[in-house]
Design a protein around this motif. Sequence first.
Motif, PDB file in Angstrom:
ATOM      1  N   THR A   1      36.606 -27.424  13.181  1.00 30.23           N
ATOM      2  CA  THR A   1      35.115 -28.349  13.543  1.00 30.23           C
ATOM      3  C   THR A   1      34.411 -27.421  14.471  1.00 30.23           C
ATOM      4  OG1 THR A   1      35.896 -30.823  13.341  1.00 30.23           O
ATOM      5  CG2 THR A   1      34.405 -30.211  14.635  1.00 30.23           C
ATOM      6  N   GLY A   2      34.871 -26.640  15.932  1.00 28.69           N
ATOM      7  CA  GLY A   2      35.086 -25.850  16.084  1.00 28.69           C
ATOM      8  C   GLY A   2      33.931 -24.600  15.178  1.00 28.69           C
ATOM      9  N   SER A   3      34.636 -24.052  14.933  1.00 27.21           N
ATOM     10  CA  SER A   3      34.738 -22.400  13.590  1.00 27.21           C
ATOM     11  C   SER A   3      33.552 -23.329  12.914  1.00 27.21           C
ATOM     12  CB  SER A   3      36.142 -22.362  13.676  1.00 27.21           C
ATOM     13  OG  SER A   3      35.351 -21.203  12.710  1.00 27.21           O
ATOM     14  N   PHE A   4      33.017 -23.846  12.969  1.00 29.43           N
ATOM     15  CA  PHE A   4      32.020 -24.512  11.467  1.00 29.43           C
ATOM     16  C   PHE A   4      30.793 -24.853  12.614  1.00 29.43           C
ATOM     17  CE2 PHE A   4      34.165 -27.176   8.328  1.00 29.43           C
ATOM     18  CZ  PHE A   4      34.639 -25.937   7.300  1.00 29.43           C
ATOM     19  N   CYS A   5      31.405 -25.591  13.415  1.00 22.36           N
ATOM     20  CA  CYS A   5      30.282 -25.939  14.923  1.00 22.36           C
ATOM     21  C   CYS A   5      29.521 -24.648  15.171  1.00 22.36           C
ATOM     22  CB  CYS A   5      29.938 -26.726  15.066  1.00 22.36           C
ATOM     23  SG  CYS A   5      30.814 -28.288  15.184  1.00 22.36           S
TER      24      CYS A   5
ATOM     25  N   GLY B   1      27.861 -13.487  10.488  1.00 24.56           N
ATOM     26  CA  GLY B   1      27.908 -14.502  10.481  1.00 24.56           C
ATOM     27  C   GLY B   1      28.945 -15.103  11.375  1.00 24.56           C
ATOM     28  N   SER B   2      29.724 -14.734  11.103  1.00 30.15           N
ATOM     29  CA  SER B   2      31.081 -15.254  11.574  1.00 30.15           C
ATOM     30  C   SER B   2      32.179 -14.807  13.306  1.00 30.15           C
ATOM     31  CB  SER B   2      32.578 -15.309  10.253  1.00 30.15           C
ATOM     32  OG  SER B   2      31.803 -16.202   9.261  1.00 30.15           O
ATOM     33  N   GLY B   3      32.909 -15.217  13.556  1.00 31.97           N
ATOM     34  CA  GLY B   3      33.373 -14.958  14.101  1.00 31.97           C
ATOM     35  C   GLY B   3      32.426 -14.037  15.976  1.00 31.97           C
ATOM     36  N   GLY B   4      33.163 -12.553  15.254  1.00 35.13           N
ATOM     37  CA  GLY B   4      32.679 -11.637  16.041  1.00 35.13           C
ATOM     38  C   GLY B   4      31.565 -10.544  15.780  1.00 35.13           C
ATOM     39  N   SER B   5      31.520 -10.506  14.827  1.00 40.38           N
ATOM     40  CA  SER B   5      30.881  -9.958  13.835  1.00 40.38           C
ATOM     41  C   SER B   5      29.181 -10.250  13.927  1.00 40.38           C
ATOM     42  CB  SER B   5      29.967 -10.542  12.153  1.00 40.38           C
ATOM     43  OG  SER B   5      29.805 -11.782  12.128  1.00 40.38           O
ATOM     44  N   ASP B   6      28.489  -8.470  14.260  1.00 39.49           N
ATOM     45  CA  ASP B   6      27.342  -8.568  14.232  1.00 39.49           C
ATOM     46  C   ASP B   6      26.021  -9.065  13.889  1.00 39.49           C
ATOM     47  OD1 ASP B   6      24.680  -7.368  15.409  1.00 39.49           O
ATOM     48  OD2 ASP B   6      25.085  -5.406  15.263  1.00 39.49           O
ATOM     49  N   ILE B   7      25.701 -10.238  13.782  1.00 41.27           N
ATOM     50  CA  ILE B   7      24.405 -11.677  13.539  1.00 41.27           C
ATOM     51  C   ILE B   7      22.937  -9.994  13.036  1.00 41.27           C
ATOM     52  CG2 ILE B   7      23.901 -12.125  15.130  1.00 41.27           C
ATOM     53  CD1 ILE B   7      24.718 -15.437  13.938  1.00 41.27           C
ATOM     54  N   SER B   8      23.243  -9.431  13.826  1.00 45.74           N
ATOM     55  CA  SER B   8      21.761  -9.161  13.664  1.00 45.74           C
ATOM     56  C   SER B   8      21.598  -7.981  12.354  1.00 45.74           C
ATOM     57  CB  SER B   8      21.012  -7.787  14.641  1.00 45.74           C
ATOM     58  OG  SER B   8      22.543  -6.652  14.494  1.00 45.74           O
ATOM     59  N   GLN B   9      23.194  -7.166  12.009  1.00 45.29           N
ATOM     60  CA  GLN B   9      22.833  -7.058  10.531  1.00 45.29           C
ATOM     61  C   GLN B   9      23.133  -8.398   9.071  1.00 45.29           C
ATOM     62  OE1 GLN B   9      23.649  -3.670   9.817  1.00 45.29           O
ATOM     63  NE2 GLN B   9      23.028  -3.582  11.908  1.00 45.29           N
ATOM     64  N   TYR B  10      22.730  -9.606   9.765  1.00 47.41           N
ATOM     65  CA  TYR B  10      22.944 -10.570   8.480  1.00 47.41           C
ATOM     66  C   TYR B  10      21.278 -10.620   7.962  1.00 47.41           C
ATOM     67  CZ  TYR B  10      23.383 -14.533   5.890  1.00 47.41           C
ATOM     68  OH  TYR B  10      22.994 -15.814   5.218  1.00 47.41           O
TER      69      TYR B  10
ATOM     70  N   GLY C   1      33.312 -20.645   6.808  1.00 48.83           N
ATOM     71  CA  GLY C   1      33.162 -21.403   8.207  1.00 48.83           C
ATOM     72  C   GLY C   1      34.117 -20.763   9.466  1.00 48.83           C
ATOM     73  N   CYS C   2      35.343 -20.366   9.012  1.00 49.10           N
ATOM     74  CA  CYS C   2      36.422 -19.685   9.825  1.00 49.10           C
ATOM     75  C   CYS C   2      35.925 -17.887  10.251  1.00 49.10           C
ATOM     76  CB  CYS C   2      38.260 -19.129   8.554  1.00 49.10           C
ATOM     77  SG  CYS C   2      38.233 -21.121   8.326  1.00 49.10           S
ATOM     78  N   ASP C   3      37.344 -17.888  10.692  1.00 53.57           N
ATOM     79  CA  ASP C   3      37.598 -16.276  11.448  1.00 53.57           C
ATOM     80  C   ASP C   3      38.117 -15.706  11.284  1.00 53.57           C
ATOM     81  OD1 ASP C   3      38.865 -16.717  12.959  1.00 53.57           O
ATOM     82  OD2 ASP C   3      36.372 -17.492  14.470  1.00 53.57           O
ATOM     83  N   GLN C   4      38.977 -14.507  11.407  1.00 51.46           N
ATOM     84  CA  GLN C   4      39.645 -14.043  11.462  1.00 51.46           C
ATOM     85  C   GLN C   4      40.754 -14.273  12.480  1.00 51.46           C
ATOM     86  OE1 GLN C   4      39.973  -9.835  14.516  1.00 51.46           O
ATOM     87  NE2 GLN C   4      37.677  -9.731  13.558  1.00 51.46           N
ATOM     88  N   ASN C   5      40.555 -15.186  13.532  1.00 51.88           N
ATOM     89  CA  ASN C   5      41.791 -15.232  13.785  1.00 51.88           C
ATOM     90  C   ASN C   5      42.603 -16.619  13.711  1.00 51.88           C
ATOM     91  OD1 ASN C   5      42.840 -16.336  17.294  1.00 51.88           O
ATOM     92  ND2 ASN C   5      41.735 -17.907  17.210  1.00 51.88           N
ATOM     93  N   MET C   6      41.758 -17.065  12.659  1.00 48.25           N
ATOM     94  CA  MET C   6      42.988 -17.850  11.997  1.00 48.25           C
ATOM     95  C   MET C   6      44.061 -17.310  11.045  1.00 48.25           C
ATOM     96  SD  MET C   6      40.694 -19.972  12.236  1.00 48.25           S
ATOM     97  CE  MET C   6      39.071 -20.779  11.916  1.00 48.25           C
ATOM     98  N   TRP C   7      44.687 -16.260  11.035  1.00 47.52           N
ATOM     99  CA  TRP C   7      45.563 -15.385  10.827  1.00 47.52           C
ATOM    100  C   TRP C   7      46.359 -15.414  11.599  1.00 47.52           C
ATOM    101  CZ3 TRP C   7      45.964 -15.434   5.748  1.00 47.52           C
ATOM    102  CH2 TRP C   7      44.507 -15.098   5.335  1.00 47.52           C
ATOM    103  N   ARG C   8      46.496 -15.935  12.547  1.00 43.57           N
ATOM    104  CA  ARG C   8      47.115 -16.149  14.102  1.00 43.57           C
ATOM    105  C   ARG C   8      48.821 -16.451  13.656  1.00 43.57           C
ATOM    106  NH1 ARG C   8      44.066 -20.345  15.265  1.00 43.57           N
ATOM    107  NH2 ARG C   8      44.860 -21.800  15.698  1.00 43.57           N
TER     108      ARG C   8
END
Length: 273
Positions: A179-183, A56-65, A30-37
Amino acid sequence: MLLSNDVLVRNNVKLIGKGEKTLFLAHGFGCDQNMWRFLTPKLLSQFTLVLFDYVGSGGSDISQYNKKRYSELEGYAEDIIEIAEVLQLSNAIFVGHSVSSIIGAIAATEKPKLFSKLIMICPSPCFLNFPPEYLGGFEREDLLELLSLMDKNYIGWADYLAPLVIGNGNSTDLIGELTGSFCSTDPVIAKNFAEATFLSDYRYILKDIKQPSLIFQSKNDALAATTVGEFIHSQIKNSQLEVVLADGHCLHMTHPNKIVDLIIEYANNDHDT
């Protein structure tokens, strides 16, 4: 077969820092790479950092899911292996939060030359209870109910889980961010990842880990009790357990100053390998 550039685009891979050693930072569910900041400013002065987002997370290419590929943690581990091979990494240091600790362990046992050490932040190989020998923290029925809530009321599920994950007494801003990241994650993808995370049992893989491993455990973690960290420590032959006086399941966000120096020390200590 994806071309090398496609792998980097698929997982929104970013390289920062110029250190001789490479840290591969893998975010949790439910997170992304920004959580490491909160850790990266201090880390990038000494290391090259690999940041990425799971599909499926962050700025990934969701079409590859691919639902089948990502219905098990092995699919995510395959992504890590592909990223590492495209970047021509060897003896990198894998840093994983929560379920990524186990995803990294899968990758490290499958391709041991990629990673020289593992650093696990609030890991759990299994969230289920198997009394009396293992208590992961949850009864299967409770987890199924939580997963069912994702279908019935996804926003309600996010509002319920985020404070548990961040922990009592920690920043309400971080709770709101999580919460926003999950949503912001597609609910179908989130549920598939949640099932792979919360209903799996990877206890068996711990004994196969050959890399020296540092395990960070929160003193009070609603998702993984200290007994879980102790169990992991007992199973990984060359491991070190650091219990941090803190609440919550996200030490890299809530208590970065407590762990960043230990990460640097462990990563730079060549006597551990």
